[in-house]
Design an enzyme around this catalytic site. Sequence first.
Site, PDB file in Angstrom:
ATOM      1  N   ARG A  14       0.851  -1.210   0.000  1.00  0.00           N
ATOM      2  CA  ARG A  14       0.000   0.000   0.000  1.00  0.00           C
ATOM      3  C   ARG A  14       0.880   1.251   0.000  1.00  0.00           C
ATOM      4  NH1 ARG A  14      -4.335  -2.066   4.643  1.00  0.00           N
ATOM      5  NH2 ARG A  14      -4.117  -4.272   4.097  1.00  0.00           N
ATOM      6  N   GLU A  40       2.654  -1.710  -4.224  1.00  0.00           N
ATOM      7  CA  GLU A  40       1.365  -2.411  -4.258  1.00  0.00           C
ATOM      8  C   GLU A  40       0.268  -1.437  -3.873  1.00  0.00           C
ATOM      9  OE1 GLU A  40      -1.862  -5.066  -2.391  1.00  0.00           O
ATOM     10  OE2 GLU A  40      -0.781  -3.372  -1.528  1.00  0.00           O
ATOM     11  N   GLU A 114      -3.726  -4.475  -7.126  1.00  0.00           N
ATOM     12  CA  GLU A 114      -4.550  -5.579  -6.624  1.00  0.00           C
ATOM     13  C   GLU A 114      -6.014  -5.208  -6.799  1.00  0.00           C
ATOM     14  OE1 GLU A 114      -4.256  -6.834  -2.469  1.00  0.00           O
ATOM     15  OE2 GLU A 114      -6.068  -8.038  -2.770  1.00  0.00           O
ATOM     16  N   LYS A 116      -9.665  -5.552  -5.919  1.00  0.00           N
ATOM     17  CA  LYS A 116     -10.473  -6.025  -4.797  1.00  0.00           C
ATOM     18  C   LYS A 116     -11.909  -6.309  -5.239  1.00  0.00           C
ATOM     19  CE  LYS A 116      -7.723  -5.698  -1.130  1.00  0.00           C
ATOM     20  NZ  LYS A 116      -7.207  -6.945  -0.519  1.00  0.00           N
ATOM     21  N   ASP A 234       5.442  -3.409   4.673  1.00  0.00           N
ATOM     22  CA  ASP A 234       5.099  -2.025   5.012  1.00  0.00           C
ATOM     23  C   ASP A 234       6.352  -1.172   5.197  1.00  0.00           C
ATOM     24  OD1 ASP A 234       2.570  -3.140   5.201  1.00  0.00           O
ATOM     25  OD2 ASP A 234       2.426  -2.955   7.387  1.00  0.00           O
TER      26      ASP A 234
HETATM   27  O1  G3P Z   1       0.181  -7.992  -1.503  1.00  0.00           O
HETATM   28  C1  G3P Z   1      -0.715  -8.773  -0.842  1.00  0.00           C
HETATM   29  C2  G3P Z   1      -1.605  -8.034   0.064  1.00  0.00           C
HETATM   30  O2  G3P Z   1      -1.818  -6.740  -0.382  1.00  0.00           O
HETATM   31  C3  G3P Z   1      -2.889  -8.731   0.218  1.00  0.00           C
HETATM   32  O3  G3P Z   1      -3.508  -8.355   1.326  1.00  0.00           O
HETATM   33  O4  G3P Z   1      -5.316  -7.273   2.491  1.00  0.00           O
HETATM   34  O5  G3P Z   1      -3.160  -6.097   2.230  1.00  0.00           O
HETATM   35  O6  G3P Z   1      -4.633  -6.371   0.285  1.00  0.00           O
HETATM   36  P1  G3P Z   1      -4.178  -6.951   1.575  1.00  0.00           P
HETATM   37 MG    MG Z   2      -3.444  -5.490  -1.291  1.00  0.00          MG
END
Ligand code: G3P
Ligand code: MG
Length: 249
Positions: A14, A40, A114, A116, A234
């Site tokens: 993130r 990400e 990613e 969602k 992180d």
């Molecule tokens: O990179 C994988 C991770 O981002 C998946 O979990 O919940 O942080 O999106 P989350």
């Molecule tokens: Mg993610």
Amino acid sequence: MTSSERTFTVLGHRGAKGHAPENTLPSFEKAIELGATMAELDIHLSRDDKLVVMHDKDVDRTTNGTGEIRELLWEEIQQLDAGSWYGAEFAGARVPRLEEVFDAVADRILINVEIKSGDTPYPGIVERLAKLLTDRNLIERVVVSSFEVSYLKALRPLLPDLELALLYSKPRPDVCQEALDEGWQALHTHLSQVSKPFVEEAHALGLIVRGWNPNEVDGMRPLIEAGVDGIGTDYPERLVELAKEQGVL
Ligand code: G3P
Ligand code: MG
């Protein structure tokens, strides 16, 4: 460098979630500053079909607003403060649209998008993402991942050259064969499912393996020893230091 070359990836989760409000431009800038090579981020679809960069399906935790992204208009989301909850110095940081992140940083860092779902997958999100990646000429700069197999299956024929990664966190028998059969290039594997034999099997089949998301060096080290191609975290700066020590960066 393009996303598909097998170099060790320092994947900022993130952005740099440990240092800045997740999924905001300050977080992506911080990831670059700390040496991440890929950032990400997570996307959802607003009521008026905009690609909104946020982790949760609602805006409640990471902004001063309330409501589900799929029920909100972009005009409403763009007014929210996505920084104050994290720290006063980030007051006024906004929720970005995916286009804005691309415009701001995609020439300096690779991006892992990613996709969602809310309670159910978003109709049309894959097509919108495919159009944006094509229009911005970003196929070589982006990896798309998801836990939601239907998104990856829909994207594959739309963008045959885009690197796709399956996200998973629980034992998944024959996941390497599944990836080969579906034409996915990478596995984004929870750290609990990473082992040296698994990485060797994946590599023998030409697959990329990235592990997620240890934040302590002691959690990162076993993944490097297992031979992964990258790690999400992180705290990119911790991984940069360790990866250099271990000779993978
Ligand atoms: O990179 C994988 C991770 O981002 C998946 O979990 O919940 O942080 O999106 P989350
Ligand atoms: Mg993610």
